[in-house]
Design an enzyme around this catalytic site. Structure first.
Site, PDB file in Angstrom:
ATOM      1  N   ASP A  87      12.447  43.825 -31.747  1.00 53.20           N
ATOM      2  CA  ASP A  87      12.461  45.103 -32.107  1.00 53.20           C
ATOM      3  C   ASP A  87      14.031  45.517 -32.671  1.00 53.20           C
ATOM      4  OD1 ASP A  87      11.658  47.731 -33.316  1.00 53.20           O
ATOM      5  OD2 ASP A  87      11.547  48.716 -31.415  1.00 53.20           O
ATOM      6  N   THR A 137       6.886  50.519 -34.853  1.00 59.17           N
ATOM      7  CA  THR A 137       6.385  50.223 -33.521  1.00 59.17           C
ATOM      8  C   THR A 137       4.934  50.127 -33.448  1.00 59.17           C
ATOM      9  OG1 THR A 137       8.161  51.782 -32.687  1.00 59.17           O
ATOM     10  CG2 THR A 137       6.488  51.220 -31.010  1.00 59.17           C
ATOM     11  N   GLN A 149      19.087  50.550 -41.773  1.00 57.76           N
ATOM     12  CA  GLN A 149      19.507  51.297 -40.976  1.00 57.76           C
ATOM     13  C   GLN A 149      20.663  50.758 -39.975  1.00 57.76           C
ATOM     14  OE1 GLN A 149      16.271  54.007 -39.396  1.00 57.76           O
ATOM     15  NE2 GLN A 149      15.064  52.720 -40.693  1.00 57.76           N
TER      16      GLN A 149
END
Length: 638
Positions: free
Chosen positions: A214, A29, A244
């Site tokens: 993102d 981020t 992930q």
């Protein structure tokens, strides 16, 4: 914000398509935020030309706030940071020649979709709720793969798929006739629109000078198509971690990494492997586990922290013993380190696993909080209020009319409503207009007619009130219909009733705050934005700011971190889950375990039970294969 070498490289690389493989806890981020700041401050980009996409409004708002703190409001005011679904809504409302909707469309949530499909497919599915569940999954899967009902019918492989494809077609027609979209349509339809409308496609390609995405690993087929249609094939940065990717049941597709690599030969790969969260030992265990998966891009997390404590593996006699020993460990660590209970998390594969643990924690006076992604949109007492809002936005919304006409009970029975529906169809008018039609008096008895008229007249006044005091309209509705008294009669348990009132008060405050941010805007548009905001995001009512043990599923834990993490139920059939034991699915189960491990900062404890109750019988279990994929020298078996 200080950046390491590779973070800084990722921020300043803008000459080619860029994929940032960002490992757990590697500061992804921070990279996205700094890259947007760099594009504006150092590269001459205007904020209005930069688009960033993510998966929750919470993440989007956090990015906006952090960028605003650095750049100030003037420079960052026109940034386009939103979810895929929010952008999809803008695309659909923007195009006046839209083939699929009118700009004032309504949106169904999953609950409303379930109700409608149950009704319109009852002749096909014989009211079989299990088949209904499979149908909903089938339709969602089709839309997430850019398959409409025509293609679904053409490629149906068996009789059940033919039935589902026919139901899909009926459902599509129903939605289009009422100008309603479901949640999957919010990306599915914009992609179809962009593919067909060259002018609209070129408009966005001119408008978007730089695109950032993102959580790229969570994208599905249709979201990848949207990314391709929007960007100009040169300036974009996608950030994600293939290790992930844990949402295949939502359509997330790790193959999007392969597609990206093939579609953009000049793609620059930058890896972020420096973890700022976990001890060296936890990272070594995580790396060893995930190395058993196949990879297009290999990476190895490392940390500057100490190597840290052994990973504990507790072998328990049964579930009760397992939960008691977890409680023992929590008390022990709490006494030794004087930590807050907030520093602890217990993770599990299924929500049912928390039940015994809850009882143990209660009997031992250990406070806990079950982490849930239940949004405001899914709380029934708030859903009723949202349906009133939907009817204000569009009084011709027959579905919302039926949802609120008897909330609270106005003694308008099913027979009366059935006659009202027939009348409205015959006269080609909405249910709301029909209930104000004096001629309907000939079709229903006087009491029912008076009740319908009373509701229609009252709601007409609400429409007028909305235009003058929109931020107060929910307060007026609640007061006029004696909503709180009605809820009190419905909810006999005082604790549940108090919780319900707390939810409503939190929602009303959120509603007013939302209005304050939207000055000089049409109130119906604000109402629509409120509904869309709640539908798209996981707007949790209450955050765990108090001193509680955190209980949550492995899926819910993604993005979080805790000093002490326990993962319970490490048995074949639980982790990995029995539904995903085939070779094609076991990789995702391993990724889910990897996510759980990398939530831990200081101490990781894994537990399993030798005997477990299943359907009232004792079952002898087999320890999870994942335990044997961890490096022995880092484990301490108890």
């Amino acid at each position: 914000m200080l950046l390491n070498f590779f973070q800084n490289y990722a921020v300043k690389f803008i000459s080619k398509p860029c994929l940032v493989i960002a490992g757990a806890g590697s500061g992804k981020t921070r990279v996205i935020i700094n890259k947007i700041i760099y594009l504006i401050n150092d590269c001459g980009f205007n904020s209005k030309d930069i688009f960033a996409l993510t998966f929750t409004n919470k993440a989007a708002n956090e990015m906006k706030d952090r960028i605003k703190n650095v750049l100030g409001e003037f420079k960052s005011n026109n940034l386009h940071i939103s979810t895929f679904h929010s952008l999809g809504i803008k695309i659909l409302r923007l195009d006046r020649n839209n083939l699929y909707t009118k700009s004032n469309f309504s949106i169904f949530d999953r609950y409303e979709q379930n109700i409608i499909l149950k009704e319109i497919t009852k002749n096909f599915l014989n009211k079989d709720l299990n088949l209904l569940k499979k149908l909903i999954f089938f339709i969602s899967k089709c839309k997430n793969k850019l398959i409409d009902s025509y293609i679904a019918k053409k490629h149906a492989k068996n009789s059940l798929e033919h039935i589902f494809a026919n139901c899909y077609e009926i459902y599509e027609k129903y939605l289009r006739n009422l100008n309603i979209l479901d949640f999957d349509d919010l990306v599915f339809l914009p992609v179809l629109l962009l593919k067909k409308d060259k002018n609209l496609r070129n408009y966005f390609k001119r408008k978007i000078k730089y695109l950032l995405v993102d959580e790229y690993q969570d994208t599905n087929v249709v979201q990848y198509k949207l990314i391709k249609l929007l960007n100009n094939s040169k300036n974009f940065t996608l950030v994600g971690d293939d290790d992930q990717s844990i949402y295949s049941w939502r359509g997330a597709n790790p193959k999007n990494f392969f597609l990206l690599n093939n579609d953009y030969p000049k793609l620059k790969i930058i890896k972020l492997e420096h973890n700022y969260r976990s001890s060296g030992r936890i990272l070594h265990v995580a790396n060893s586990l995930i190395s058993n998966n196949s990879h297009l891009f290999s990476k190895k997390l490392f940390s500057n922290f100490s190597y840290g404590s052994f990973i504990k593996i507790i072998s328990a006699r049964n579930e009760l013993d397992e939960c008691n020993r977890v409680a023992d460990e929590i008390i022990k660590y709490n006494n030794i380190y004087n930590n807050n209970y907030n520093d602890f998390a217990v993770l599990y594969r299924n929500n049912q696993q928390s039940r015994i643990l809850e009882k143990i924690l209660l009997t031992r006076s250990i406070p806990y909080k079950i982490f849930s992604n239940i949004s405001l949109f899914n709380i029934l007492e708030i859903k009723f209020l949202l349906n009133y809002l939907k009817l204000i936005i569009n009084p011709n919304n027959d579905f919302s009319f039926l949802q609120v006409v008897n909330v609270p009970n106005r003694k308008i029975g099913k027979i009366t409503l059935s006659k009202l529906i027939k009348w409205s169809k015959r006269n080609k008018t909405s249910l709301f207009k029909s209930c104000l039609d004096k001629n309907i008096n000939t079709k229903i008895n006087n009491n029912s007619y008076n009740n319908l008229r009373k509701f229609g007249n009252w709601f007409t006044k609400i429409l007028v009130f909305s235009s003058s005091k929109p931020s107060k309209v929910l307060y007026k509705i609640i007061k006029d219909i004696n909503y709180i008294d009605w809820l009190k009669k419905r909810i006999k348990n005082s604790e549940k009733f108090n919780f319900c009132i707390k939810n409503i008060n939190l929602f009303l405050k959120w509603f007013e705050d939302f209005f304050k941010k939207k000055k000089k805007k049409n109130y119906k548009i604000i109402f629509q934005e409120i509904i869309e905001n709640l539908l798209i995001d996981d707007n949790n009512l209450e955050k765990n700011n108090r001193n509680f043990i955190n209980l949550m599923t492995l899926h819910s834990s993604k993005g979080l971190e805790f000093n002490f993490v326990f993962i319970i139920g490490l048995e074949e059939g639980i982790i990995p889950h029995y539904s995903n034991l085939s070779n094609s699915d076991i990789d995702e189960e391993r990724r889910l375990m990897y996510v759980g491990i990398t939530r831990a900062k200081k101490q990781l404890t894994l537990t399993f039970s030798k005997i477990r109750q299943k359907y009232g019988e004792k079952i002898f279990t087999t320890p999870s294969r994942f335990l044997y994929e961890l490096p022995k020298k880092d484990l301490k078996w108890i």
